[in-house]
Design a protein around this motif. Structure first.
Motif, PDB file in Angstrom:
ATOM      1  N   MET A   1       0.277  -1.108   0.441  1.00  0.00           N
ATOM      2  CA  MET A   1       0.086   0.002  -0.060  1.00  0.00           C
ATOM      3  C   MET A   1       0.650   1.371   0.567  1.00  0.00           C
ATOM      4  O   MET A   1       1.952   1.307  -0.041  1.00  0.00           O
ATOM      5  CB  MET A   1      -1.026   0.066   0.979  1.00  0.00           C
ATOM      6  CG  MET A   1      -0.040  -0.114   2.857  1.00  0.00           C
ATOM      7  SD  MET A   1      -1.052  -0.455   4.351  1.00  0.00           S
ATOM      8  CE  MET A   1      -2.612   0.771   4.206  1.00  0.00           C
ATOM      9  N   THR A   2       0.186   2.273  -0.253  1.00  0.00           N
ATOM     10  CA  THR A   2       0.700   3.643  -0.315  1.00  0.00           C
ATOM     11  C   THR A   2      -0.034   4.930   0.090  1.00  0.00           C
ATOM     12  O   THR A   2      -0.947   4.592  -0.151  1.00  0.00           O
ATOM     13  CB  THR A   2       1.532   3.462  -1.288  1.00  0.00           C
ATOM     14  OG1 THR A   2       3.060   5.384  -1.292  1.00  0.00           O
ATOM     15  CG2 THR A   2       0.686   3.776  -2.745  1.00  0.00           C
ATOM     16  N   VAL A   3       0.046   5.701  -0.268  1.00  0.00           N
ATOM     17  CA  VAL A   3      -0.127   6.997   0.342  1.00  0.00           C
ATOM     18  C   VAL A   3       0.091   7.468  -0.755  1.00  0.00           C
ATOM     19  O   VAL A   3       1.030   7.818  -1.755  1.00  0.00           O
ATOM     20  CB  VAL A   3       0.134   7.889   1.300  1.00  0.00           C
ATOM     21  CG1 VAL A   3      -1.406   9.318   1.222  1.00  0.00           C
ATOM     22  CG2 VAL A   3      -0.107   7.192   2.639  1.00  0.00           C
TER      23      VAL A   3
ATOM     24  N   HIS B   1     -14.571  -0.781   2.994  1.00  0.00           N
ATOM     25  CA  HIS B   1     -14.372  -1.349   1.926  1.00  0.00           C
ATOM     26  C   HIS B   1     -14.159  -0.008   0.924  1.00  0.00           C
ATOM     27  O   HIS B   1     -14.277   1.231   1.035  1.00  0.00           O
ATOM     28  CB  HIS B   1     -15.539  -1.725   1.246  1.00  0.00           C
ATOM     29  CG  HIS B   1     -15.908  -3.119   2.127  1.00  0.00           C
ATOM     30  ND1 HIS B   1     -16.728  -4.611   1.733  1.00  0.00           N
ATOM     31  CD2 HIS B   1     -17.013  -2.570   3.090  1.00  0.00           C
ATOM     32  CE1 HIS B   1     -16.733  -4.988   2.516  1.00  0.00           C
ATOM     33  NE2 HIS B   1     -17.022  -4.226   3.614  1.00  0.00           N
ATOM     34  N   GLY B   2     -12.836  -0.721  -0.306  1.00  0.00           N
ATOM     35  CA  GLY B   2     -12.787   0.782  -1.030  1.00  0.00           C
ATOM     36  C   GLY B   2     -13.009   0.249  -1.968  1.00  0.00           C
ATOM     37  O   GLY B   2     -13.777  -0.422  -2.553  1.00  0.00           O
ATOM     38  N   SER B   3     -13.232   1.369  -3.174  1.00  0.00           N
ATOM     39  CA  SER B   3     -12.933   1.152  -4.448  1.00  0.00           C
ATOM     40  C   SER B   3     -12.086   0.898  -5.706  1.00  0.00           C
ATOM     41  O   SER B   3     -11.123   1.117  -5.212  1.00  0.00           O
ATOM     42  CB  SER B   3     -13.094   2.979  -4.673  1.00  0.00           C
ATOM     43  OG  SER B   3     -13.427   2.685  -6.570  1.00  0.00           O
TER      44      SER B   3
ATOM     45  N   ILE C   1      -8.184   1.885  -3.852  1.00  0.00           N
ATOM     46  CA  ILE C   1      -8.633   3.050  -3.620  1.00  0.00           C
ATOM     47  C   ILE C   1      -9.538   3.400  -1.924  1.00  0.00           C
ATOM     48  O   ILE C   1     -11.033   2.705  -2.679  1.00  0.00           O
ATOM     49  CB  ILE C   1      -8.579   4.430  -4.022  1.00  0.00           C
ATOM     50  CG1 ILE C   1      -7.762   4.746  -4.960  1.00  0.00           C
ATOM     51  CG2 ILE C   1      -8.809   5.512  -3.471  1.00  0.00           C
ATOM     52  CD1 ILE C   1      -7.532   5.602  -6.677  1.00  0.00           C
ATOM     53  N   VAL C   2      -9.024   3.171  -0.584  1.00  0.00           N
ATOM     54  CA  VAL C   2      -9.590   3.274   0.664  1.00  0.00           C
ATOM     55  C   VAL C   2      -9.621   5.485   0.882  1.00  0.00           C
ATOM     56  O   VAL C   2      -8.499   5.848   1.104  1.00  0.00           O
ATOM     57  CB  VAL C   2      -8.488   2.833   1.675  1.00  0.00           C
ATOM     58  CG1 VAL C   2      -9.226   2.915   2.826  1.00  0.00           C
ATOM     59  CG2 VAL C   2      -8.899   1.324   0.988  1.00  0.00           C
ATOM     60  N   ASP C   3     -10.524   5.657   1.434  1.00  0.00           N
ATOM     61  CA  ASP C   3     -10.691   7.229   1.603  1.00  0.00           C
ATOM     62  C   ASP C   3     -10.366   6.992   3.488  1.00  0.00           C
ATOM     63  O   ASP C   3     -11.072   5.857   4.251  1.00  0.00           O
ATOM     64  CB  ASP C   3     -11.979   7.834   1.829  1.00  0.00           C
ATOM     65  CG  ASP C   3     -12.356   8.727   1.855  1.00  0.00           C
ATOM     66  OD1 ASP C   3     -11.520   9.269   3.123  1.00  0.00           O
ATOM     67  OD2 ASP C   3     -13.185   9.468   1.948  1.00  0.00           O
ATOM     68  N   PRO C   4      -9.350   7.470   3.345  1.00  0.00           N
ATOM     69  CA  PRO C   4      -9.219   7.529   5.396  1.00  0.00           C
ATOM     70  C   PRO C   4     -10.340   7.550   6.375  1.00  0.00           C
ATOM     71  O   PRO C   4      -9.629   7.206   7.505  1.00  0.00           O
ATOM     72  CB  PRO C   4      -7.746   8.456   5.268  1.00  0.00           C
ATOM     73  CG  PRO C   4      -7.303   9.086   4.342  1.00  0.00           C
ATOM     74  CD  PRO C   4      -8.208   8.480   3.207  1.00  0.00           C
TER      75      PRO C   4
END
Length: 354
Positions: free
Chosen positions: A255-257, A294-296, A281-284
């Motif tokens: 993972m990365t930001v 859950h991410g998109s 992509i995950v919204d922090p």
């Protein structure tokens, strides 16, 4: 190796405590060879995995080998990529990467460090090789240096590495020549071997997040995630737990930001003897104590597109554009490849994805 098993049963009786003539010479020879060639296990030294100069070459790869003109996959636009090749059998196994300008650092899951400059024509310059100066265990076995994740502190330059088998986090100096601190956080201590901090990244506001590859919290679904509010070596108990639910059939591998603060998670799957990857992509803002996250999903790399065991991801910025880089772990097997791919994040309407 000196094979002495069974010698005692065949050897004649020695007089006055001496070894029989001939055997004494063999015994002393074996003893000398043992001293010369069997390493001292009590010291910090470790077996060298890469040769002194494991030169490598790069060969371009297409996103879709059957349709080389294809550039888009989901929300990503393919900008190019290469396969890294070397005659050194220990070259490869890359599980994480860091990029500063045109300077690349690849870290293998055996603790090998490969650095180089990659120019805009995909030409490689200034190759250097090293090994982690320290880490869990003695370093004699690969499992001691199962370095699966890496993140660089943008303020201090310190380099963090996550070790999967030991569930440990180590911090190194910016030159990767000295270990500064390390910790086995209590919250991660009981994560199973080989299923630990596969994904890890430092957070822009300070702190760190790590997600186990295959381990859920007791009684929960998804994968165990933990957010540290500061430096884990100073505050190993700080932070909170959450659950990350990857795409079905996949597990987080890195993972990365992103530059806008969102998390990008690289998920890996293996079915029918083929690897595939989904980028999520995950919204922090969704990541809170006890939350199930859950991410998109934004892109899938699977056959017939170029695919392999992608285990490393990092994000960079060029002007206003966000770039994503992926590196694959070839497990040092001839049927796999060490790939380095570059994409631009370019979201499209969901109905327009392909």
């Amino acid at each position: 190796m000196c094979l002495l098993a069974g010698v005692h049963a065949r050897m004649p009786v020695a007089r006055r405590g001496r070894l029989p003539q001939g055997l004494s010479v063999r015994f002393l020879t074996c003893a000398l060879l043992f001293v010369l060639f069997v390493p001292d296990w009590s010291g910090p030294a470790r077996i060298t995995l890469l040769g002194p100069d494991p030169a490598f070459t790069v060969e371009p790869v297409a996103l879709d080998p059957a349709h080389p003109a294809r550039k888009r996959v989901g929300d990503l636009v393919y900008l190019g990529g290469v396969q890294l090749r070397s005659d050194d059998p220990q070259f490869g196994g890359f599980s994480s990467l860091a990029i500063a300008g045109d300077r690349f650092t690849l870290l293998s899951d055996s603790g090998d460090i490969v650095r180089f400059v990659l120019d805009r024509r995909w030409k490689v310059h200034d190759r250097t090789y090293a090994e982690l100066p320290d880490g869990p265990g003695t370093g004699w076995e690969k499992r001691d240096r199962d370095s699966e994740s890496m993140s660089v502190d943008r303020h201090t330059g310190a380099i963090w590495v996550g070790f999967e088998n030991s569930n440990a986090l180590w911090r190194y100096d910016p030159t990767f020549t000295r270990a500064q601190a390390h910790v086995v956080p209590p919250v991660m201590k009981n994560w199973p071997e080989n299923k630990g901090p596969e994904a890890m990244t430092l957070l822009p506001g300070g702190g760190m997040v790590s997600i186990a590859e295959q381990t859920p919290w007791p009684g929960r679904k998804g994968r165990a995630g933990v957010v540290f509010s500061g430096d884990p070596t100073r505050h190993p108990r700080a932070g909170f737990r959450f659950d990350y639910v990857p795409p079905k059939g996949y597990s987080p591998s890195d993972m990365t930001v992103l530059p806008d603060g969102r998390w990008l998670i690289l998920n890996r799957g293996f079915a029918w003897f083929r690897f595939s990857n989904v980028l999520t992509i995950v919204d922090p803002a969704q990541v809170r104590r006890g939350a199930t996250v859950h991410g998109s999903d934004i892109a899938t790399l699977a056959s017939p597109l170029t695919h392999d065991n992608f285990e490393g991801v990092t994000a960079t910025q060029e002007g206003r554009a966000t770039m994503l880089w992926l590196v694959s772990d070839d497990n040092q097997l001839p049927v796999q490849r060490s790939l380095l791919l570059k994409f631009r994040l370019d979201p499209v309407a969901r109905g327009d994805r392909n």
